[in-house]
Design an enzyme around this catalytic site. Structure first.
Site, PDB file in Angstrom:
ATOM      1  N   GLY A   1       2.573   0.018  -9.637  1.00 35.08           N
ATOM      2  CA  GLY A   1       1.910   0.421  -8.404  1.00 35.08           C
ATOM      3  C   GLY A   1       2.895   1.019  -7.423  1.00 35.08           C
ATOM      4  O   GLY A   1       3.329   0.354  -6.479  1.00 35.08           O
ATOM      5  N   TYR A   2       3.271   2.253  -7.653  1.00 31.00           N
ATOM      6  CA  TYR A   2       4.229   2.949  -6.779  1.00 31.00           C
ATOM      7  C   TYR A   2       3.553   4.091  -6.018  1.00 31.00           C
ATOM      8  O   TYR A   2       3.361   4.026  -4.822  1.00 31.00           O
ATOM      9  CB  TYR A   2       5.391   3.490  -7.619  1.00 31.00           C
ATOM     10  N   SER A   3       3.167   5.156  -6.746  1.00 31.20           N
ATOM     11  CA  SER A   3       2.642   6.359  -6.094  1.00 31.20           C
ATOM     12  C   SER A   3       1.331   6.089  -5.373  1.00 31.20           C
ATOM     13  O   SER A   3       0.531   5.249  -5.789  1.00 31.20           O
ATOM     14  CB  SER A   3       2.424   7.466  -7.123  1.00 31.20           C
TER      15      SER A   3
ATOM     16  N   GLU B   1      13.506   3.417 -15.561  1.00 33.22           N
ATOM     17  CA  GLU B   1      12.391   4.244 -16.019  1.00 33.22           C
ATOM     18  C   GLU B   1      12.869   5.637 -16.396  1.00 33.22           C
ATOM     19  O   GLU B   1      12.486   6.187 -17.438  1.00 33.22           O
ATOM     20  CB  GLU B   1      11.325   4.344 -14.926  1.00 33.22           C
TER      21      GLU B   1
ATOM     22  N   ASN C   1      11.465  16.363 -11.031  1.00 36.62           N
ATOM     23  CA  ASN C   1      12.793  16.884 -11.354  1.00 36.62           C
ATOM     24  C   ASN C   1      13.483  17.493 -10.146  1.00 36.62           C
ATOM     25  O   ASN C   1      14.719  17.473 -10.048  1.00 36.62           O
ATOM     26  CB  ASN C   1      12.685  17.913 -12.483  1.00 36.62           C
ATOM     27  N   GLU C   2      12.698  18.042  -9.211  1.00 33.89           N
ATOM     28  CA  GLU C   2      13.301  18.590  -7.995  1.00 33.89           C
ATOM     29  C   GLU C   2      13.975  17.485  -7.179  1.00 33.89           C
ATOM     30  O   GLU C   2      15.092  17.652  -6.669  1.00 33.89           O
ATOM     31  CB  GLU C   2      12.227  19.293  -7.155  1.00 33.89           C
TER      32      GLU C   2
END
Length: 399
Positions: free
Chosen positions: A127-129, A244, A385-386
C-alpha cells in the site's frame, strides 16, 4: 571479480536443476510454458514446496529461516529458477516487508509475522501509491490518527498488485501534517479483513485485474502494528524500495525470454525467403541485448554480495531497476517486430486455465502485443525510471 564457478558451485547448480526437474509440478510447468496465468493456490503450492526444501528465502538470515547461501549460490538459484520458468515467491512478503520487519520491527513483530511469511501462510500486498502520489510518493495523504491503542486509517491506495488475494497489507500512512512531508509518514501493517476496507479491481489491457484500488474508511489498526517509530516510515520505505528495485531487474526472466525469442526467430520467415534467425540486423540487436544483460548480471552479483554480508542495497538498486526494465522492454520490441501482423489478434482468454484454442505461448506470436503493452508498466512501478535517474544523480554523482 572472478566470474568462474568453483566445483562446489557447479555441483550446487546441478542440485538446483535436479530439484526443479523433479519437484516443480508438471501441471504448473505446462501452464508456465503455455503462458497461462497461475492462480493464487497454484503459486502458494509451489512456494510451500520451496519452503519444505528450505529454499523459500535464500537471502534471509539463517536465524530467520534463510539458507545461509553465498551471494553466488543465490545468483545461481535465481538464474536456474528463471531459466526453468519456475516463478519466484510473490515478493511482497519475502522480499519487501520481511526485510523491513527484520531491520526495524520488534522481537514480538518478528516472531508474529516472519514465520508465516516464510511458510507462505499469509499473502501480503503493498500500500504505497495513491491516486495523487505515485512517483512523488511523499505526497501521500492516507491518514492514520492515533486514538488510544489504535490508529484510525482513512484514504485510498492504487495500483495495488494482487491485493484481491491478500491477507495483510503494509502501508505508508500520514501521521503528522505539520512537518516536512517526508517526516510525517509512518509504516503500518494492516489486516485486510479489517472492517472498513474495500477493494476495487482495475482490469488491465490483457483482461486480468492484476491491480486494485483499496479504500480505507475508519479502519482501526492496533498501535502494535506500527513498524519502528511513528513518523519514521519514509526511512523504512526507502529500504523496502531498494529491495523491490533490485528484484525488478529480472535477469533470469529476460534470459529465458531471449532464448524463446531465438527459437521463434528460427521458425519465422522474414518475407524474403529466409528465417529471421539468419537476418544480420535482427541478430545484431539480439546480441546487443544479450551483452547488456550480461553486464547487468555482473552488477546484480555485486549487489547480492553486499546483501550477503548484511548490507541493504543502496543506490545501485536504481541502476539495476532502470537497466533491467529497459532491456525487458527492448526484448518486447524484438518479439513485436518478429510477430509482425500476427501480433494483432486480441485473445485474453489464452492466459486463463481451460483455454482450448490455438496455443499462443512463447513459441508463437499472437500474444506479443498484449505482453508488450502490459510490460510498459515496468519502467513505472517500483519508482519510475525518471525518478531513479534523479536518485543516481544525487546519491552516486553528487549532483
Amino acid at each position: 571479480m572472478n566470474a568462474d564457478f568453483t566445483a562446489e558451485e557447479l555441483a550446487f547448480k546441478e542440485e538446483v536443476r535436479t530439484f526443479l526437474k523433479n519437484e516443480f509440478p508438471a501441471d504448473l510447468k505446462a501452464k508456465v510454458d503455455a503462458s497461462v496465468r497461475l492462480g493464487k493456490e497454484e503459486m502458494v503450492r509451489w512456494q510451500k514446496i520451496l519452503y519444505e526444501k528450505g529454499w523459500a528465502a535464500p537471502t534471509w538470515p539463517v536465524e530467520h529461516g534463510g539458507t545461509g547461501w553465498t551471494h553466488t549460490q543465490c545468483h545461481i538459484f535465481a538464474t536456474e529458477m528463471g531459466l526453468f520458468g519456475a516463478p519466484e515467491p510473490i515478493p511482497f512478503g519475502i522480499k519487501m516487508v520481511a526485510p523491513v520487519i527484520m531491520a526495524y520491527g520488534t522481537e514480538e513483530q518478528k516472531q508474529r509475522f516472519l514465520p508465516d511469511i516464510l511458510a507462505s501462510n499469509v499473502w501480503w500486498c503493498q500500500g504505497y501509491s495513491e491516486p495523487n502520489a505515485g512517483s512523488d510518493l511523499a505526497s501521500l495523504k492516507t491518514s492514520a490518527e492515533r486514538q488510544g491503542d489504535h490508529y484510525i486509517v482513512n484514504g485510498s491506495k492504487t495500483w495495488n498488485t494482487l491485493g484481491q488475494y491478500a491477507d495483510w497489507i503494509f502501508c505508508l500512512v500520514r501521521t503528522d501534517n505539520t512537518v516536512k512531508k517526508q517526516e510525517g509518514i509512518s509504516f503500518l501493517l494492516i489486516d485486510m479483513k479489517s472492517p472498513g476496507i474495500t477493494i476495487k479491481p482495475i482490469e488491465l489491457i490483457d483482461g486480468f485485474a492484476e491491480v486494485n484500488e483499496i479504500f480505507f474508511d475508519e479502519v482501526r489498526v492496533p498501535v502494535e502494528n506500527l513498524i519502528g517509530e511513528e513518523n519514521k516510515g519514509w526511512t523504512y520505505a526507502k529500504v523496502l524500495l531498494t529491495h523491490e528495485r533490485t528484484s525488478i531487474a529480472g535477469v533470469p526472466r529476460s534470459k529465458r525470454r531471449l532464448k524463446a525469442l531465438r527459437k521463434l526467430a528460427a521458425a519465422t520467415d522474414d518475407g524474403l525467403g529466409e528465417f529471421m534467425s539468419e537476418n544480420p540486423s535482427f541478430n545484431k540487436r539480439i546480441a546487443e541485448v544479450e551483452i547488456e544483460l550480461q553486464a547487468l548480471e555482473y552488477s546484480e552479483l555485486r549487489t547480492l554480495a553486499a546483501l550477503n554480508v548484511g548490507k541493504a542495497p543502496g543506490p545501485e538498486s536504481s541502476i539495476l531497476k532502470i537497466v533491467g526494465t529497459v532491456l525487458a522492454q527492448r526484448i518486447d520490441e524484438l518479439f513485436l517486430e518478429l510477430a509482425g501482423y500476427n501480433a494483432l489478434p486480441y485473445v485474453p482468454e489464452q492466459f486463463e486455465a481451460g483455454f482450448d484454442g490455438m496455443p499462443l505461448g512463447p513459441g508463437t506470436t499472437a500474444s506479443t502485443a498484449l505482453t508488450y503493452f502490459n510490460n510498459r508498466k515496468q519502467s513505472i512501478y517500483g519508482g519510475s525510471n525518471e525518478v531513479q535517474r534523479n536518485i543516481i544523480c544525487k546519491a552516486v554523482l553528487g549532483l
